[in-house]
Write a protein that holds these residues in place. Structure first.
Motif, mmCIF file in Angstrom:
data_model
loop_
_atom_site.group_PDB
_atom_site.id
_atom_site.type_symbol
_atom_site.label_atom_id
_atom_site.label_comp_id
_atom_site.label_asym_id
_atom_site.label_seq_id
_atom_site.Cartn_x
_atom_site.Cartn_y
_atom_site.Cartn_z
ATOM 1 N N LEU A 107 -4.912 -10.734 0.919
ATOM 2 C CA LEU A 107 -5.871 -9.812 1.536
ATOM 3 C C LEU A 107 -7.059 -10.576 2.119
ATOM 4 O O LEU A 107 -7.558 -10.261 3.201
ATOM 5 N N PHE A 112 -1.943 -10.770 4.397
ATOM 6 C CA PHE A 112 -1.580 -9.374 4.158
ATOM 7 C C PHE A 112 -1.531 -8.602 5.472
ATOM 8 O O PHE A 112 -0.539 -7.939 5.803
ATOM 9 N N GLU A 113 -2.592 -8.702 6.262
ATOM 10 C CA GLU A 113 -2.638 -7.967 7.531
ATOM 11 C C GLU A 113 -1.608 -8.511 8.514
ATOM 12 O O GLU A 113 -0.974 -7.740 9.247
ATOM 13 N N PHE A 116 1.685 -6.945 7.787
ATOM 14 C CA PHE A 116 1.721 -5.544 8.196
ATOM 15 C C PHE A 116 1.909 -5.418 9.703
ATOM 16 O O PHE A 116 2.677 -4.568 10.176
ATOM 17 N N SER A 121 4.634 -3.024 6.817
ATOM 18 C CA SER A 121 4.666 -2.956 5.355
ATOM 19 C C SER A 121 3.369 -3.504 4.780
ATOM 20 O O SER A 121 3.025 -4.662 5.030
ATOM 21 N N ALA A 122 2.646 -2.673 4.037
ATOM 22 C CA ALA A 122 1.448 -3.114 3.335
ATOM 23 C C ALA A 122 1.862 -3.537 1.929
ATOM 24 O O ALA A 122 2.175 -2.702 1.081
ATOM 25 N N GLU A 268 -4.848 1.039 9.965
ATOM 26 C CA GLU A 268 -5.212 0.379 8.712
ATOM 27 C C GLU A 268 -3.949 -0.023 7.965
ATOM 28 O O GLU A 268 -3.039 0.787 7.790
ATOM 29 N N PRO A 269 -3.850 -1.269 7.521
ATOM 30 C CA PRO A 269 -2.655 -1.689 6.783
ATOM 31 C C PRO A 269 -2.528 -0.936 5.461
ATOM 32 O O PRO A 269 -3.310 -1.151 4.537
ATOM 33 N N ALA A 270 -1.566 -0.049 5.392
ATOM 34 C CA ALA A 270 -1.331 0.732 4.177
ATOM 35 C C ALA A 270 0.047 1.362 4.254
ATOM 36 O O ALA A 270 0.551 1.648 5.345
ATOM 37 N N ARG A 335 -1.584 1.307 -3.914
ATOM 38 C CA ARG A 335 -0.986 0.742 -2.703
ATOM 39 C C ARG A 335 -0.976 1.702 -1.531
ATOM 40 O O ARG A 335 -0.600 1.321 -0.422
ATOM 41 N N VAL A 339 -4.691 -0.368 -0.132
ATOM 42 C CA VAL A 339 -4.245 -1.326 -1.149
ATOM 43 C C VAL A 339 -5.467 -1.846 -1.885
ATOM 44 O O VAL A 339 -6.382 -2.409 -1.286
#
Length: 474
Positions: A107, A112-113, A116, A121-122, A268-270, A335, A339
Protein backbone atom coordinates in the motif's frame (compact mmCIF):
# COMPACT_ATOMS: atom_id res chain seq x y z
CA UNK A 1 -31.16 -35.39 -10.81
CA UNK A 2 -28.42 -32.81 -10.41
CA UNK A 3 -26.03 -32.30 -7.49
CA UNK A 4 -24.37 -29.06 -6.43
CA UNK A 5 -21.41 -29.13 -4.02
CA UNK A 6 -20.54 -26.00 -2.03
CA UNK A 7 -17.30 -26.28 -0.04
CA UNK A 8 -17.74 -23.41 2.40
CA UNK A 9 -15.44 -21.93 5.02
CA UNK A 10 -17.19 -23.44 8.02
CA UNK A 11 -19.64 -25.87 6.40
CA UNK A 12 -19.50 -28.25 3.44
CA UNK A 13 -22.84 -28.83 1.72
CA UNK A 14 -24.27 -30.85 -1.13
CA UNK A 15 -27.77 -30.47 -2.55
CA UNK A 16 -29.73 -32.58 -5.02
CA UNK A 17 -32.18 -30.90 -7.42
CA UNK A 18 -34.68 -32.17 -9.93
CA UNK A 19 -34.94 -30.80 -13.46
CA UNK A 20 -37.27 -27.97 -12.34
CA UNK A 21 -34.82 -26.77 -9.70
CA UNK A 22 -36.65 -28.17 -6.69
CA UNK A 23 -34.28 -28.88 -3.81
CA UNK A 24 -34.94 -32.50 -2.87
CA UNK A 25 -32.11 -33.40 -0.51
CA UNK A 26 -29.41 -31.48 1.36
CA UNK A 27 -26.50 -32.78 3.41
CA UNK A 28 -23.95 -30.75 5.36
CA UNK A 29 -20.91 -31.22 7.56
CA UNK A 30 -19.13 -28.62 9.70
CA UNK A 31 -15.39 -28.16 9.16
CA UNK A 32 -12.89 -26.62 11.52
CA UNK A 33 -10.86 -23.46 11.21
CA UNK A 34 -7.58 -23.35 13.13
CA UNK A 35 -6.94 -19.83 14.43
CA UNK A 36 -3.66 -18.91 16.05
CA UNK A 37 -1.76 -15.63 16.14
CA UNK A 38 -3.47 -14.18 13.06
CA UNK A 39 -3.04 -17.44 11.14
CA UNK A 40 -6.27 -19.06 9.90
CA UNK A 41 -5.80 -22.52 8.41
CA UNK A 42 -7.81 -25.55 7.34
CA UNK A 43 -6.96 -29.25 7.13
CA UNK A 44 -7.44 -30.22 3.47
CA UNK A 45 -7.91 -33.92 4.20
CA UNK A 46 -10.63 -33.16 6.74
CA UNK A 47 -12.32 -30.83 4.27
CA UNK A 48 -12.17 -33.39 1.46
CA UNK A 49 -13.49 -36.08 3.79
CA UNK A 50 -16.47 -33.84 4.53
CA UNK A 51 -17.09 -33.43 0.79
CA UNK A 52 -17.14 -37.21 0.27
CA UNK A 53 -19.45 -37.68 3.27
CA UNK A 54 -22.06 -35.13 2.16
CA UNK A 55 -22.02 -36.50 -1.38
CA UNK A 56 -22.55 -40.05 -0.14
CA UNK A 57 -25.45 -38.89 2.02
CA UNK A 58 -27.19 -36.77 -0.58
CA UNK A 59 -26.84 -39.32 -3.39
CA UNK A 60 -28.22 -42.05 -1.13
CA UNK A 61 -31.33 -39.91 -0.61
CA UNK A 62 -31.77 -38.86 -4.25
CA UNK A 63 -34.68 -40.73 -5.86
CA UNK A 64 -33.01 -40.99 -9.29
CA UNK A 65 -29.47 -41.39 -10.70
CA UNK A 66 -27.29 -38.27 -10.82
CA UNK A 67 -26.96 -36.84 -14.32
CA UNK A 68 -24.25 -34.29 -13.53
CA UNK A 69 -22.68 -32.35 -10.68
CA UNK A 70 -21.42 -28.81 -10.26
CA UNK A 71 -18.70 -27.79 -7.81
CA UNK A 72 -18.17 -24.48 -6.06
CA UNK A 73 -16.43 -23.35 -2.88
CA UNK A 74 -14.77 -20.60 -0.90
CA UNK A 75 -12.36 -18.39 -2.81
CA UNK A 76 -8.87 -17.00 -2.14
CA UNK A 77 -6.40 -18.46 0.34
CA UNK A 78 -3.59 -20.80 -0.74
CA UNK A 79 -4.13 -24.55 -1.12
CA UNK A 80 -0.72 -26.11 -1.81
CA UNK A 81 -0.77 -29.64 -3.25
CA UNK A 82 1.76 -32.09 -4.66
CA UNK A 83 1.62 -33.93 -7.98
CA UNK A 84 -1.02 -36.35 -6.63
CA UNK A 85 -3.19 -33.50 -5.36
CA UNK A 86 -2.29 -34.21 -1.73
CA UNK A 87 -1.73 -31.36 0.73
CA UNK A 88 1.80 -30.08 1.27
CA UNK A 89 0.74 -28.11 4.34
CA UNK A 90 -2.59 -26.94 5.81
CA UNK A 91 -4.49 -24.53 3.58
CA UNK A 92 -4.12 -20.85 4.43
CA UNK A 93 -7.68 -19.48 4.55
CA UNK A 94 -8.96 -16.30 2.93
CA UNK A 95 -9.47 -15.10 6.54
CA UNK A 96 -5.73 -15.44 7.29
CA UNK A 97 -3.94 -12.29 8.46
CA UNK A 98 -0.26 -13.30 8.46
CA UNK A 99 0.60 -11.26 5.34
CA UNK A 100 -0.81 -7.95 6.59
CA UNK A 101 2.66 -6.38 6.83
CA UNK A 102 3.27 -7.18 3.18
CA UNK A 103 -0.01 -5.55 2.21
CA UNK A 104 0.88 -2.53 4.35
CA UNK A 105 4.19 -2.25 2.51
CA UNK A 106 2.60 -2.62 -0.91
CA UNK A 107 0.00 0.00 0.00
CA UNK A 108 2.82 2.39 0.92
CA UNK A 109 5.13 1.76 -2.04
CA UNK A 110 2.50 1.75 -4.80
CA UNK A 111 2.56 -1.98 -5.58
CA UNK A 112 -0.99 -2.42 -4.32
CA UNK A 113 -2.39 0.25 -6.63
CA UNK A 114 -0.28 -0.92 -9.57
CA UNK A 115 -1.77 -4.41 -9.29
CA UNK A 116 -5.30 -3.02 -9.11
CA UNK A 117 -4.78 -0.91 -12.23
CA UNK A 118 -3.73 -4.03 -14.15
CA UNK A 119 -6.20 -6.60 -12.81
CA UNK A 120 -9.03 -4.83 -10.96
CA UNK A 121 -8.09 -6.77 -7.83
CA UNK A 122 -7.51 -4.96 -4.53
CA UNK A 123 -5.31 -7.38 -2.64
CA UNK A 124 -5.88 -8.24 1.00
CA UNK A 125 -3.81 -10.41 3.36
CA UNK A 126 -5.82 -13.59 2.70
CA UNK A 127 -5.56 -13.58 -1.10
CA UNK A 128 -3.00 -15.69 -2.98
CA UNK A 129 -0.55 -12.91 -3.87
CA UNK A 130 0.39 -11.82 -0.34
CA UNK A 131 0.11 -15.35 1.06
CA UNK A 132 2.41 -16.84 -1.57
CA UNK A 133 4.91 -14.03 -1.05
CA UNK A 134 4.81 -14.62 2.72
CA UNK A 135 5.28 -18.37 2.30
CA UNK A 136 8.15 -17.76 -0.13
CA UNK A 137 9.91 -15.79 2.61
CA UNK A 138 8.98 -17.90 5.65
CA UNK A 139 8.21 -21.42 4.37
CA UNK A 140 10.07 -21.79 1.06
CA UNK A 141 10.34 -25.56 1.50
CA UNK A 142 6.54 -25.83 1.38
CA UNK A 143 6.50 -24.07 -1.97
CA UNK A 144 9.42 -26.21 -3.16
CA UNK A 145 7.43 -29.35 -2.35
CA UNK A 146 4.26 -28.16 -4.07
CA UNK A 147 3.36 -28.54 -7.73
CA UNK A 148 0.37 -26.20 -7.61
CA UNK A 149 -1.11 -23.41 -5.51
CA UNK A 150 -4.82 -24.05 -5.94
CA UNK A 151 -8.06 -22.58 -4.71
CA UNK A 152 -10.38 -24.64 -2.53
CA UNK A 153 -12.71 -26.09 -5.16
CA UNK A 154 -9.75 -26.87 -7.43
CA UNK A 155 -8.21 -29.11 -4.77
CA UNK A 156 -11.52 -30.95 -4.39
CA UNK A 157 -11.99 -31.28 -8.17
CA UNK A 158 -8.51 -32.77 -8.60
CA UNK A 159 -9.12 -35.38 -5.93
CA UNK A 160 -12.65 -36.27 -7.08
CA UNK A 161 -11.55 -36.73 -10.70
CA UNK A 162 -7.84 -37.55 -10.66
CA UNK A 163 -7.17 -34.85 -13.25
CA UNK A 164 -4.26 -32.43 -13.16
CA UNK A 165 -4.40 -29.04 -11.41
CA UNK A 166 -6.76 -26.50 -12.94
CA UNK A 167 -8.72 -23.42 -11.95
CA UNK A 168 -11.27 -21.16 -13.64
CA UNK A 169 -11.43 -17.47 -14.55
CA UNK A 170 -13.51 -16.56 -11.49
CA UNK A 171 -11.09 -17.91 -8.89
CA UNK A 172 -8.07 -16.72 -10.88
CA UNK A 173 -9.49 -13.17 -10.89
CA UNK A 174 -7.71 -12.44 -7.58
CA UNK A 175 -5.00 -11.23 -8.00
CA UNK A 176 -3.11 -12.45 -11.09
CA UNK A 177 -5.64 -12.49 -13.97
CA UNK A 178 -5.90 -9.74 -16.59
CA UNK A 179 -9.68 -9.21 -16.88
CA UNK A 180 -9.38 -8.14 -20.52
CA UNK A 181 -7.36 -11.09 -21.83
CA UNK A 182 -8.55 -13.61 -19.20
CA UNK A 183 -4.98 -14.87 -18.85
CA UNK A 184 -2.37 -14.45 -16.12
CA UNK A 185 -0.55 -11.11 -16.10
CA UNK A 186 3.10 -12.06 -15.67
CA UNK A 187 3.90 -8.44 -14.86
CA UNK A 188 1.79 -8.74 -11.70
CA UNK A 189 3.59 -11.96 -10.77
CA UNK A 190 6.87 -10.05 -11.04
CA UNK A 191 5.56 -7.04 -9.10
CA UNK A 192 4.83 -9.36 -6.17
CA UNK A 193 8.26 -10.97 -6.31
CA UNK A 194 6.88 -14.35 -7.35
CA UNK A 195 8.46 -14.84 -10.77
CA UNK A 196 10.32 -17.96 -9.63
CA UNK A 197 7.02 -19.39 -8.30
CA UNK A 198 5.07 -18.71 -11.51
CA UNK A 199 4.84 -22.44 -12.22
CA UNK A 200 2.66 -22.96 -9.14
CA UNK A 201 -0.24 -21.05 -10.69
CA UNK A 202 -2.75 -23.57 -11.99
CA UNK A 203 -3.70 -23.50 -15.68
CA UNK A 204 -6.87 -21.49 -16.24
CA UNK A 205 -9.65 -23.45 -17.92
CA UNK A 206 -11.94 -21.10 -19.84
CA UNK A 207 -14.74 -22.23 -19.85
CA UNK A 208 -14.68 -24.22 -16.63
CA UNK A 209 -13.03 -27.65 -16.61
CA UNK A 210 -15.08 -30.82 -16.84
CA UNK A 211 -14.24 -34.41 -15.99
CA UNK A 212 -15.70 -37.68 -14.71
CA UNK A 213 -15.55 -38.68 -11.07
CA UNK A 214 -13.47 -41.62 -9.82
CA UNK A 215 -16.12 -42.97 -7.45
CA UNK A 216 -15.57 -41.20 -4.12
CA UNK A 217 -18.80 -39.58 -2.95
CA UNK A 218 -20.40 -39.72 -6.39
CA UNK A 219 -20.79 -42.80 -8.60
CA UNK A 220 -17.76 -43.39 -10.83
CA UNK A 221 -18.15 -41.70 -14.19
CA UNK A 222 -20.47 -38.90 -13.00
CA UNK A 223 -19.97 -35.77 -15.08
CA UNK A 224 -18.76 -32.81 -13.01
CA UNK A 225 -17.75 -29.20 -13.72
CA UNK A 226 -15.26 -27.18 -11.67
CA UNK A 227 -16.63 -23.76 -10.86
CA UNK A 228 -17.24 -20.91 -10.61
CA UNK A 229 -16.31 -20.22 -6.97
CA UNK A 230 -18.94 -19.42 -4.39
CA UNK A 231 -19.54 -15.69 -4.98
CA UNK A 232 -20.28 -15.89 -8.74
CA UNK A 233 -22.00 -19.24 -8.21
CA UNK A 234 -24.41 -17.55 -5.81
CA UNK A 235 -25.00 -14.79 -8.36
CA UNK A 236 -25.96 -17.45 -10.93
CA UNK A 237 -28.13 -19.24 -8.38
CA UNK A 238 -29.94 -16.01 -7.51
CA UNK A 239 -30.46 -14.98 -11.14
CA UNK A 240 -28.16 -11.95 -10.96
CA UNK A 241 -26.86 -11.68 -14.52
CA UNK A 242 -28.27 -8.39 -15.93
CA UNK A 243 -26.01 -5.30 -15.67
CA UNK A 244 -26.92 -3.17 -12.65
CA UNK A 245 -28.58 -5.96 -10.69
CA UNK A 246 -26.96 -6.97 -7.42
CA UNK A 247 -26.64 -9.70 -4.84
CA UNK A 248 -25.92 -9.49 -1.13
CA UNK A 249 -24.66 -12.69 0.44
CA UNK A 250 -25.21 -12.59 4.20
CA UNK A 251 -22.83 -15.38 5.10
CA UNK A 252 -19.52 -15.75 6.90
CA UNK A 253 -18.28 -13.22 4.35
CA UNK A 254 -20.59 -10.26 3.68
CA UNK A 255 -20.32 -10.19 -0.10
CA UNK A 256 -21.86 -7.56 -2.36
CA UNK A 257 -21.89 -8.25 -6.10
CA UNK A 258 -23.18 -6.16 -9.01
CA UNK A 259 -23.31 -7.46 -12.59
CA UNK A 260 -21.62 -5.11 -15.05
CA UNK A 261 -20.27 -4.79 -18.58
CA UNK A 262 -18.11 -1.80 -17.61
CA UNK A 263 -14.51 -2.40 -16.54
CA UNK A 264 -13.31 0.67 -14.63
CA UNK A 265 -9.80 0.28 -13.29
CA UNK A 266 -9.43 3.99 -12.54
CA UNK A 267 -11.48 4.23 -9.34
CA UNK A 268 -10.45 3.72 -5.73
CA UNK A 269 -8.60 0.40 -5.45
CA UNK A 270 -11.06 -1.84 -3.61
CA UNK A 271 -12.85 -5.12 -4.11
CA UNK A 272 -12.34 -6.90 -7.40
CA UNK A 273 -13.77 -7.62 -10.79
CA UNK A 274 -14.75 -11.28 -11.00
CA UNK A 275 -14.56 -12.74 -14.48
CA UNK A 276 -17.66 -14.69 -15.45
CA UNK A 277 -18.30 -17.38 -18.05
CA UNK A 278 -19.25 -14.62 -20.52
CA UNK A 279 -16.32 -12.54 -21.81
CA UNK A 280 -17.08 -8.84 -21.40
CA UNK A 281 -19.31 -9.49 -18.39
CA UNK A 282 -17.99 -9.14 -14.85
CA UNK A 283 -19.23 -9.06 -11.30
CA UNK A 284 -18.05 -5.96 -9.46
CA UNK A 285 -17.48 -7.52 -6.08
CA UNK A 286 -17.07 -5.95 -2.67
CA UNK A 287 -16.58 -8.97 -0.39
CA UNK A 288 -16.34 -7.57 3.12
CA UNK A 289 -14.41 -9.75 5.54
CA UNK A 290 -16.99 -10.35 8.25
CA UNK A 291 -20.71 -10.97 7.84
CA UNK A 292 -22.54 -13.49 10.01
CA UNK A 293 -19.22 -14.17 11.75
CA UNK A 294 -19.55 -10.78 13.47
CA UNK A 295 -23.02 -11.62 14.75
CA UNK A 296 -21.88 -15.11 15.77
CA UNK A 297 -19.13 -13.58 17.91
CA UNK A 298 -21.59 -11.26 19.65
CA UNK A 299 -24.07 -14.09 20.20
CA UNK A 300 -21.46 -16.42 21.68
CA UNK A 301 -20.01 -13.65 23.87
CA UNK A 302 -23.43 -12.70 25.25
CA UNK A 303 -24.78 -16.25 25.48
CA UNK A 304 -27.57 -15.69 22.95
CA UNK A 305 -28.80 -18.56 20.77
CA UNK A 306 -29.42 -18.02 17.06
CA UNK A 307 -33.10 -18.82 17.46
CA UNK A 308 -33.43 -15.89 19.89
CA UNK A 309 -32.28 -13.24 17.39
CA UNK A 310 -35.69 -12.42 15.90
CA UNK A 311 -37.24 -11.93 19.33
CA UNK A 312 -34.37 -9.73 20.52
CA UNK A 313 -34.57 -7.53 17.42
CA UNK A 314 -38.18 -6.82 18.35
CA UNK A 315 -37.26 -5.80 21.91
CA UNK A 316 -35.24 -2.71 21.06
CA UNK A 317 -35.94 0.17 18.65
CA UNK A 318 -33.98 1.26 15.56
CA UNK A 319 -30.73 2.78 16.77
CA UNK A 320 -30.41 0.17 19.57
CA UNK A 321 -30.79 2.79 22.31
CA UNK A 322 -27.54 4.46 21.29
CA UNK A 323 -25.37 1.32 21.03
CA UNK A 324 -23.25 1.30 17.88
CA UNK A 325 -21.07 -1.43 16.33
CA UNK A 326 -18.43 -1.09 13.65
CA UNK A 327 -18.45 -4.77 12.60
CA UNK A 328 -14.83 -5.20 11.45
CA UNK A 329 -13.93 -8.27 13.51
CA UNK A 330 -11.63 -10.12 11.07
CA UNK A 331 -7.99 -10.63 12.13
CA UNK A 332 -6.91 -9.33 8.71
CA UNK A 333 -8.97 -6.13 8.92
CA UNK A 334 -11.15 -5.14 6.01
CA UNK A 335 -10.87 -5.49 2.23
CA UNK A 336 -14.08 -3.92 0.85
CA UNK A 337 -15.10 -1.31 -0.09
CA UNK A 338 -11.64 -0.23 1.10
CA UNK A 339 -8.51 -2.06 2.27
CA UNK A 340 -7.47 -1.47 5.87
CA UNK A 341 -5.55 -4.47 7.25
CA UNK A 342 -5.31 -3.04 10.79
CA UNK A 343 -8.94 -1.96 11.17
CA UNK A 344 -10.72 -3.57 14.11
CA UNK A 345 -14.29 -3.68 15.40
CA UNK A 346 -15.56 -1.01 17.77
CA UNK A 347 -18.47 -1.11 20.20
CA UNK A 348 -19.64 2.24 21.58
CA UNK A 349 -22.56 3.75 23.46
CA UNK A 350 -22.79 0.90 25.96
CA UNK A 351 -23.88 1.52 29.55
CA UNK A 352 -25.14 -0.54 32.46
CA UNK A 353 -28.62 0.01 31.02
CA UNK A 354 -27.74 -1.62 27.69
CA UNK A 355 -29.29 -5.01 27.03
CA UNK A 356 -28.39 -8.06 25.00
CA UNK A 357 -31.09 -6.96 22.55
CA UNK A 358 -29.31 -3.62 22.10
CA UNK A 359 -26.03 -5.40 21.33
CA UNK A 360 -27.65 -7.78 18.85
CA UNK A 361 -29.58 -5.03 17.03
CA UNK A 362 -26.54 -2.74 16.92
CA UNK A 363 -24.50 -5.54 15.36
CA UNK A 364 -27.16 -6.28 12.75
CA UNK A 365 -27.44 -2.58 11.96
CA UNK A 366 -23.66 -2.24 11.67
CA UNK A 367 -23.50 -5.15 9.24
CA UNK A 368 -26.33 -3.52 7.27
CA UNK A 369 -24.44 -0.23 7.04
CA UNK A 370 -21.35 -2.09 5.85
CA UNK A 371 -23.46 -3.79 3.19
CA UNK A 372 -24.90 -0.45 2.05
CA UNK A 373 -21.38 0.96 1.76
CA UNK A 374 -20.26 -2.01 -0.36
CA UNK A 375 -23.31 -2.00 -2.65
CA UNK A 376 -22.99 1.72 -3.23
CA UNK A 377 -19.32 1.34 -4.13
CA UNK A 378 -20.10 -1.60 -6.45
CA UNK A 379 -22.56 0.50 -8.47
CA UNK A 380 -25.93 -1.07 -7.68
CA UNK A 381 -28.68 0.44 -9.86
CA UNK A 382 -31.12 -2.43 -10.41
CA UNK A 383 -32.81 -5.07 -8.30
CA UNK A 384 -31.17 -6.60 -5.23
CA UNK A 385 -31.27 -10.28 -4.33
CA UNK A 386 -30.13 -11.56 -0.95
CA UNK A 387 -29.07 -15.04 0.12
CA UNK A 388 -26.96 -16.78 2.75
CA UNK A 389 -27.45 -17.95 6.30
CA UNK A 390 -28.74 -14.56 7.43
CA UNK A 391 -31.92 -15.04 5.38
CA UNK A 392 -33.12 -17.53 7.99
CA UNK A 393 -33.96 -14.56 10.23
CA UNK A 394 -37.08 -12.76 8.92
CA UNK A 395 -36.56 -9.92 11.39
CA UNK A 396 -32.99 -9.36 10.17
CA UNK A 397 -34.21 -9.33 6.56
CA UNK A 398 -36.75 -6.63 7.44
CA UNK A 399 -34.01 -4.68 9.22
CA UNK A 400 -31.70 -5.03 6.18
CA UNK A 401 -34.42 -3.83 3.80
CA UNK A 402 -34.86 -0.75 6.02
CA UNK A 403 -31.11 -0.07 6.35
CA UNK A 404 -30.55 -0.51 2.60
CA UNK A 405 -33.72 1.40 1.73
CA UNK A 406 -34.76 -0.98 -1.05
CA UNK A 407 -36.75 -4.19 -1.62
CA UNK A 408 -34.94 -7.48 -1.12
CA UNK A 409 -35.48 -10.51 -3.38
CA UNK A 410 -34.85 -13.25 -0.84
CA UNK A 411 -33.48 -16.46 -2.37
CA UNK A 412 -33.36 -19.22 0.20
CA UNK A 413 -31.79 -22.66 0.18
CA UNK A 414 -28.46 -23.76 -1.24
CA UNK A 415 -27.98 -20.90 -3.69
CA UNK A 416 -24.28 -21.54 -4.34
CA UNK A 417 -24.91 -25.22 -5.07
CA UNK A 418 -27.79 -24.21 -7.33
CA UNK A 419 -25.52 -21.84 -9.26
CA UNK A 420 -22.86 -24.54 -9.57
CA UNK A 421 -25.41 -26.85 -11.20
CA UNK A 422 -26.55 -24.12 -13.60
CA UNK A 423 -22.91 -23.50 -14.58
CA UNK A 424 -22.33 -27.23 -15.09
CA UNK A 425 -25.50 -27.56 -17.20
CA UNK A 426 -24.37 -24.67 -19.42
CA UNK A 427 -20.96 -26.29 -19.85
CA UNK A 428 -22.45 -29.67 -20.77
CA UNK A 429 -25.22 -28.28 -22.99
CA UNK A 430 -28.01 -29.43 -20.67
CA UNK A 431 -31.08 -27.16 -20.96
CA UNK A 432 -32.50 -25.98 -17.63
CA UNK A 433 -35.09 -23.26 -16.98
CA UNK A 434 -32.89 -20.68 -15.25
CA UNK A 435 -35.86 -18.46 -14.38
CA UNK A 436 -37.56 -21.29 -12.50
CA UNK A 437 -34.30 -22.31 -10.82
CA UNK A 438 -33.64 -18.77 -9.53
CA UNK A 439 -37.14 -17.61 -8.54
CA UNK A 440 -37.12 -15.70 -5.19
CA UNK A 441 -38.91 -17.22 -2.23
CA UNK A 442 -40.01 -13.82 -0.88
CA UNK A 443 -39.73 -10.07 -1.48
CA UNK A 444 -39.19 -7.90 1.62
CA UNK A 445 -40.18 -4.25 1.24
CA UNK A 446 -38.60 -1.49 3.37
CA UNK A 447 -40.63 0.67 5.76
CA UNK A 448 -40.41 4.30 4.56
CA UNK A 449 -40.07 5.81 8.02
CA UNK A 450 -37.39 3.42 9.23
CA UNK A 451 -35.54 3.71 5.91
CA UNK A 452 -35.34 7.49 6.36
CA UNK A 453 -34.02 7.03 9.89
CA UNK A 454 -31.35 4.62 8.70
CA UNK A 455 -30.26 6.96 5.91
CA UNK A 456 -29.19 9.40 8.62
CA UNK A 457 -27.66 6.53 10.59
CA UNK A 458 -25.63 5.52 7.55
CA UNK A 459 -24.02 8.96 7.33
CA UNK A 460 -23.13 8.68 11.02
CA UNK A 461 -21.66 5.22 10.35
CA UNK A 462 -19.44 6.60 7.57
CA UNK A 463 -18.15 9.36 9.86
CA UNK A 464 -17.33 6.92 12.65
CA UNK A 465 -15.67 4.60 10.15
CA UNK A 466 -13.45 7.41 8.85
CA UNK A 467 -12.28 8.10 12.41
CA UNK A 468 -11.60 4.39 13.03
CA UNK A 469 -9.58 4.11 9.81
CA UNK A 470 -7.52 7.08 10.91
CA UNK A 471 -6.74 5.36 14.21
CA UNK A 472 -5.86 2.12 12.40
CA UNK A 473 -3.26 3.95 10.35
CA UNK A 474 -1.74 5.86 13.29
Amino acid sequence: MYVGIDVGTSTVKAAAFDAEGRELAVASRPVDLALHGGFVEQDMDELYGAVVAVLEEVTSRAPDPIELAGLTGQGDGVWLVDAEGRPVRPAASWMDGRAHELVDRWLADGTFEAVFRRTGSAMFPGCPGPLLAWLDSHEPKALDAATAALYCKDMVFQRLTGTGPTTDVSDASMPFLDPRTRTYDNGVVELLGLARRRGLLAPVSDPVATAHTLGEGLPAGTRIANGPYDLPACALGAGVTSPGDGLLIVGTCLASLVATTDLDLAGEPAGLYINTDRPGHWLRAMPAMVGTAALDWVLSTTGVRHEEVDGLLAETPPGANGVRVLPYFAPSGERAPFVEPRLRAELTGVSLESTRADLVRATCEGIGYAARHCLQAAGLTGTLAVCGGGTRSPAWMRLLADVLGRPLRVVEGEVGARGAVLAAAERYGVTLDAEAWTRPTAVVEPDAGRAAYYTEGYEEHLARLAEARGRARA
